[in-house]
Enzyme design. Sequence first.
Site, PDB file in Angstrom:
ATOM      1  N   SER A 108       0.866  -1.072  -0.223  1.00 45.51           N
ATOM      2  CA  SER A 108       0.079  -0.011   0.025  1.00 45.51           C
ATOM      3  C   SER A 108       0.825   1.142  -0.032  1.00 45.51           C
ATOM      4  N   SER A 109       0.423   2.260  -0.450  1.00 45.01           N
ATOM      5  CA  SER A 109       1.209   3.596  -0.567  1.00 45.01           C
ATOM      6  C   SER A 109       1.353   4.067   1.086  1.00 45.01           C
ATOM      7  N   CYS A 110       0.842   3.539   2.010  1.00 39.81           N
ATOM      8  CA  CYS A 110       1.004   4.115   3.409  1.00 39.81           C
ATOM      9  C   CYS A 110       2.048   3.423   3.777  1.00 39.81           C
ATOM     10  N   TYR A 137      -0.303  -1.056  10.356  1.00 35.80           N
ATOM     11  CA  TYR A 137      -0.733  -1.470   8.989  1.00 35.80           C
ATOM     12  C   TYR A 137       0.536  -1.363   8.085  1.00 35.80           C
ATOM     13  N   LYS A 141       3.020  -4.266   6.345  1.00 38.36           N
ATOM     14  CA  LYS A 141       2.983  -4.220   4.944  1.00 38.36           C
ATOM     15  C   LYS A 141       4.643  -4.144   4.370  1.00 38.36           C
ATOM     16  N   THR A 165      -2.048   2.924  -4.922  1.00 45.14           N
ATOM     17  CA  THR A 165      -2.446   4.131  -4.336  1.00 45.14           C
ATOM     18  C   THR A 165      -3.988   3.939  -3.603  1.00 45.14           C
ATOM     19  N   HIS A 180     -12.886   3.279   4.074  1.00 49.01           N
ATOM     20  CA  HIS A 180     -11.983   4.441   3.271  1.00 49.01           C
ATOM     21  C   HIS A 180     -12.964   5.541   3.112  1.00 49.01           C
ATOM     22  N   ARG A 188     -22.610   8.161   2.876  1.00 46.79           N
ATOM     23  CA  ARG A 188     -23.071   9.311   3.528  1.00 46.79           C
ATOM     24  C   ARG A 188     -23.932  10.408   2.773  1.00 46.79           C
ATOM     25  N   ASP A 270      -6.638  14.095  10.018  1.00 44.09           N
ATOM     26  CA  ASP A 270      -6.448  14.242   8.677  1.00 44.09           C
ATOM     27  C   ASP A 270      -5.683  13.095   7.913  1.00 44.09           C
TER      28      ASP A 270
HETATM   29  N1  NDP Z   1      -8.584  -0.606  -0.441  1.00 41.07           N
HETATM   30  C1  NDP Z   1      -7.533   0.053  -0.809  1.00 41.07           C
HETATM   31  O1  NDP Z   1      -7.904   1.276  -0.737  1.00 41.07           O
HETATM   32  C2  NDP Z   1      -6.126  -0.537  -0.806  1.00 41.07           C
HETATM   33  C3  NDP Z   1      -5.840  -1.823  -0.580  1.00 41.07           C
HETATM   34  N2  NDP Z   1      -4.557  -1.978  -0.757  1.00 41.07           N
HETATM   35  C4  NDP Z   1      -4.251  -3.461  -0.509  1.00 41.07           C
HETATM   36  O2  NDP Z   1      -5.118  -4.313  -1.309  1.00 41.07           O
HETATM   37  C5  NDP Z   1      -5.324  -5.394  -0.768  1.00 41.07           C
HETATM   38  C6  NDP Z   1      -6.859  -6.147  -0.863  1.00 41.07           C
HETATM   39  O3  NDP Z   1      -7.539  -4.844  -0.243  1.00 41.07           O
HETATM   40  P1  NDP Z   1      -9.289  -4.736  -0.414  1.00 41.07           P
HETATM   41  O4  NDP Z   1      -9.508  -5.837  -1.566  1.00 41.07           O
HETATM   42  O5  NDP Z   1      -9.420  -3.343  -0.295  1.00 41.07           O
HETATM   43  O6  NDP Z   1      -9.662  -5.350   1.139  1.00 41.07           O
HETATM   44  P2  NDP Z   1     -11.074  -5.942   1.406  1.00 41.07           P
HETATM   45  O7  NDP Z   1     -11.373  -5.720   2.967  1.00 41.07           O
HETATM   46  O8  NDP Z   1     -12.016  -5.461   0.335  1.00 41.07           O
HETATM   47  O9  NDP Z   1     -10.856  -7.696   1.102  1.00 41.07           O
HETATM   48  C7  NDP Z   1      -9.863  -8.238   2.038  1.00 41.07           C
HETATM   49  C8  NDP Z   1      -9.884  -9.755   1.656  1.00 41.07           C
HETATM   50  O10 NDP Z   1      -9.075 -10.461   2.491  1.00 41.07           O
HETATM   51  C9  NDP Z   1      -9.807 -11.430   3.152  1.00 41.07           C
HETATM   52  N3  NDP Z   1      -9.276 -11.738   4.398  1.00 41.07           N
HETATM   53  C10 NDP Z   1      -9.091 -11.113   5.471  1.00 41.07           C
HETATM   54  N4  NDP Z   1      -8.640 -11.778   6.472  1.00 41.07           N
HETATM   55  C11 NDP Z   1      -8.682 -13.009   6.133  1.00 41.07           C
HETATM   56  C12 NDP Z   1      -8.160 -14.274   6.718  1.00 41.07           C
HETATM   57  N5  NDP Z   1      -7.853 -14.179   8.194  1.00 41.07           N
HETATM   58  N6  NDP Z   1      -8.183 -15.392   6.307  1.00 41.07           N
HETATM   59  C13 NDP Z   1      -8.433 -15.549   4.870  1.00 41.07           C
HETATM   60  N7  NDP Z   1      -8.883 -14.234   4.046  1.00 41.07           N
HETATM   61  C14 NDP Z   1      -8.831 -13.059   4.708  1.00 41.07           C
HETATM   62  C15 NDP Z   1     -11.353 -11.486   3.054  1.00 41.07           C
HETATM   63  O11 NDP Z   1     -11.883 -12.564   2.838  1.00 41.07           O
HETATM   64  P3  NDP Z   1     -13.277 -12.894   2.905  1.00 41.07           P
HETATM   65  O12 NDP Z   1     -14.162 -12.079   2.072  1.00 41.07           O
HETATM   66  O13 NDP Z   1     -13.435 -14.007   2.425  1.00 41.07           O
HETATM   67  O14 NDP Z   1     -13.735 -12.833   4.420  1.00 41.07           O
HETATM   68  C16 NDP Z   1     -11.315 -10.171   2.133  1.00 41.07           C
HETATM   69  O15 NDP Z   1     -11.872 -10.870   0.667  1.00 41.07           O
HETATM   70  C17 NDP Z   1      -4.723  -5.645   0.809  1.00 41.07           C
HETATM   71  O16 NDP Z   1      -3.582  -6.048   0.596  1.00 41.07           O
HETATM   72  C18 NDP Z   1      -4.681  -4.106   0.753  1.00 41.07           C
HETATM   73  O17 NDP Z   1      -3.501  -3.496   1.801  1.00 41.07           O
HETATM   74  C19 NDP Z   1      -3.675  -1.352  -0.856  1.00 41.07           C
HETATM   75  C20 NDP Z   1      -3.878  -0.016  -1.089  1.00 41.07           C
HETATM   76  C21 NDP Z   1      -5.341   0.691  -1.062  1.00 41.07           C
HETATM   77  C1  F7E Z   2      -5.397   3.177   1.286  1.00 40.34           C
HETATM   78  C2  F7E Z   2      -4.927   3.519   2.800  1.00 40.34           C
HETATM   79  O1  F7E Z   2      -5.846   4.336   3.571  1.00 40.34           O
HETATM   80  C3  F7E Z   2      -5.692   4.760   4.972  1.00 40.34           C
HETATM   81  O2  F7E Z   2      -5.049   6.238   4.865  1.00 40.34           O
HETATM   82  P1  F7E Z   2      -5.863   7.310   4.110  1.00 40.34           P
HETATM   83  O3  F7E Z   2      -5.369   7.504   2.852  1.00 40.34           O
HETATM   84  O4  F7E Z   2      -5.874   8.506   5.143  1.00 40.34           O
HETATM   85  O5  F7E Z   2      -7.430   6.836   4.250  1.00 40.34           O
HETATM   86  P2  F7E Z   2      -9.117   7.255   4.392  1.00 40.34           P
HETATM   87  O6  F7E Z   2      -9.555   6.973   3.159  1.00 40.34           O
HETATM   88  O7  F7E Z   2      -9.610   6.514   5.373  1.00 40.34           O
HETATM   89  O8  F7E Z   2      -9.035   8.759   4.686  1.00 40.34           O
HETATM   90  C4  F7E Z   2      -8.433   9.921   3.465  1.00 40.34           C
HETATM   91  C5  F7E Z   2      -8.855  11.140   4.121  1.00 40.34           C
HETATM   92  O9  F7E Z   2     -10.270  11.416   3.985  1.00 40.34           O
HETATM   93  C6  F7E Z   2     -10.692  12.004   5.100  1.00 40.34           C
HETATM   94  N1  F7E Z   2     -12.074  11.589   5.308  1.00 40.34           N
HETATM   95  C7  F7E Z   2     -13.205  12.447   5.331  1.00 40.34           C
HETATM   96  N2  F7E Z   2     -14.496  12.015   5.675  1.00 40.34           N
HETATM   97  C8  F7E Z   2     -14.141  10.568   5.748  1.00 40.34           C
HETATM   98  C9  F7E Z   2     -14.782   9.472   6.102  1.00 40.34           C
HETATM   99  O10 F7E Z   2     -16.078   9.606   6.386  1.00 40.34           O
HETATM  100  N3  F7E Z   2     -14.159   8.383   6.419  1.00 40.34           N
HETATM  101  C10 F7E Z   2     -12.708   8.290   6.106  1.00 40.34           C
HETATM  102  N4  F7E Z   2     -12.170   6.930   6.148  1.00 40.34           N
HETATM  103  N5  F7E Z   2     -12.079   9.315   5.671  1.00 40.34           N
HETATM  104  C11 F7E Z   2     -12.687  10.435   5.781  1.00 40.34           C
HETATM  105  C12 F7E Z   2      -9.775  11.451   6.336  1.00 40.34           C
HETATM  106  O11 F7E Z   2      -9.849  12.199   7.357  1.00 40.34           O
HETATM  107  C13 F7E Z   2      -8.524  11.596   5.645  1.00 40.34           C
HETATM  108  O12 F7E Z   2      -7.924  12.654   5.474  1.00 40.34           O
HETATM  109  C14 F7E Z   2      -4.634   3.847   5.572  1.00 40.34           C
HETATM  110  O13 F7E Z   2      -5.295   3.948   7.061  1.00 40.34           O
HETATM  111  C15 F7E Z   2      -4.537   2.622   4.883  1.00 40.34           C
HETATM  112  O14 F7E Z   2      -5.763   1.815   4.924  1.00 40.34           O
HETATM  113  C16 F7E Z   2      -4.029   2.758   3.367  1.00 40.34           C
HETATM  114  O15 F7E Z   2      -3.079   1.972   3.029  1.00 40.34           O
END
Ligand code: NDP
Ligand code: F7E
Length: 315
Positions: A108-110, A137, A141, A165, A180, A188, A270
């Site tokens: 992840s970008s984080c 987290y 990663k 990203t 997110h 919302r 933030d």
């Molecule tokens: N979402 C984002 O903005 C970003 C995501 N990523 C990365 O991409 C990847 C996928 O994320 P995303 O698709 O958003 O996440 P989701 O939460 O949508 O999906 C995560 C999946 O992981 C599976 N999982 C979690 N815990 C377990 C476990 N203990 N055993 C088996 N399976 C498990 C879940 O399976 P089940 O559904 O069967 O429970 C689920 O399908 C991650 O590595 C994340 O860090 C990176 C950057 C940004």
């Molecule tokens: C992908 C990346 O995502 C996470 O980091 P992040 O980029 O900070 O993620 P975010 O989407 O939750 O927030 C983005 C921005 O948005 C603002 N914000 C406003 N209103 C809401 C709101 O209602 N919900 C959330 N969640 N954020 C809000 C919030 O305050 C922040 O400024 C990592 O923890 C980690 O999981 C990771 O890898």
Amino acid sequence: MEKNAKIYVAGHRGMVGSAIYRKLQQEGYANLCAATSNELDLKDTQAVDRFFQKEQPEYVFLAAAKVGGILANNNFPADFLYDNLMIQNNVIEASYRYNVKKLLFLGSSCIYPKFAPQPIHEESLLTSSLEPTNEAYAIAKIAGVKLCQAYSKQHNRHFISVMPTNLYGFGDNYHPQNSHVLPALLRRFHEAKEQGLDEVVIWGSGTPLREFMFADDLGAACLFLMLNYDQPDIVNVGTGEEVSILDLAHLIAETVGFKGRVGFDKTKPDGTPRKLMDSERLHKLGFRHQTSLKEGIRITYQDFLEKIGAYSVVK
Ligand SMILES: NC(=O)C1=CN([C@@H]2O[C@H](COP(=O)(O)OP(=O)(O)OC[C@H]3O[C@@H](n4cnc5c(N)ncnc54)[C@H](OP(=O)(O)O)[C@@H]3O)[C@@H](O)[C@H]2O)C=CC1
Ligand SMILES: C[C@H]1O[C@H](OP(=O)(O)OP(=O)(O)OC[C@H]2O[C@@H](n3cnc4c(=O)[nH]c(N)nc43)[C@H](O)[C@@H]2O)[C@@H](O)[C@@H](O)C1=O
């Protein structure tokens, strides 16, 4: 990767895993295997070993992880650190033991420092301190990236790592607190419109800048990198375009048709002020994303409306 190769997509029900799975199916890969977390808890080392022994996958996309937004990361650091270390250690080690030909790990970008120079180049990793809200987290990663590099170096394995990203798309998590920003605001603003409210409150100041990619574009990038990239160096996957959280809120309001005003809850964090990836490495390899943010939000909102019953179930 032959069309009949056995391919395991870990996390195939998640937003990213399902995008990778769909892309593989579209491209004619027919020998896919997968398991839900109910069927296989990837934190369980012996269960993971048994799964690999039975399935003998040749290629692995590791898209299973404990994932959440800024507040979930901040509130549950033990879960984010422990679950992710266990999941990735088990899958990467089993991939080594059962001679997986190639593995793609999703970071992840984080992982990058809070104040990394922008746009963030891959070389910025471990150059200064992380953003505190998602440090646990990010540490997990980073350990996953280093584990892939270590197996590549010590055991000559083809374990690559991709740093996406911020993502959004089909099957996202719409939990009001733990998701997110993009899915949280889609829901919302939609609910505010339905209830006839005149204000929607967003977290923080609205000034942080984020880069968003449609998850199906990431799915395509993952397949592209599986086929065309084989170095231990990590690869950023982004769009090169950023938007402030307030402008994102306005874009979502417009898509949803909410006409009221936007307020701010400044008690919420933030996070990182700016997180724009340098995706030149990916672009030079020949991949670019296809979906604009406006179009991606439109498609995602349609999907949300079609599945609204399911999304209102807390994930
Ligand atoms: N979402 C984002 O903005 C970003 C995501 N990523 C990365 O991409 C990847 C996928 O994320 P995303 O698709 O958003 O996440 P989701 O939460 O949508 O999906 C995560 C999946 O992981 C599976 N999982 C979690 N815990 C377990 C476990 N203990 N055993 C088996 N399976 C498990 C879940 O399976 P089940 O559904 O069967 O429970 C689920 O399908 C991650 O590595 C994340 O860090 C990176 C950057 C940004
Ligand atoms: C992908 C990346 O995502 C996470 O980091 P992040 O980029 O900070 O993620 P975010 O989407 O939750 O927030 C983005 C921005 O948005 C603002 N914000 C406003 N209103 C809401 C709101 O209602 N919900 C959330 N969640 N954020 C809000 C919030 O305050 C922040 O400024 C990592 O923890 C980690 O999981 C990771 O890898």
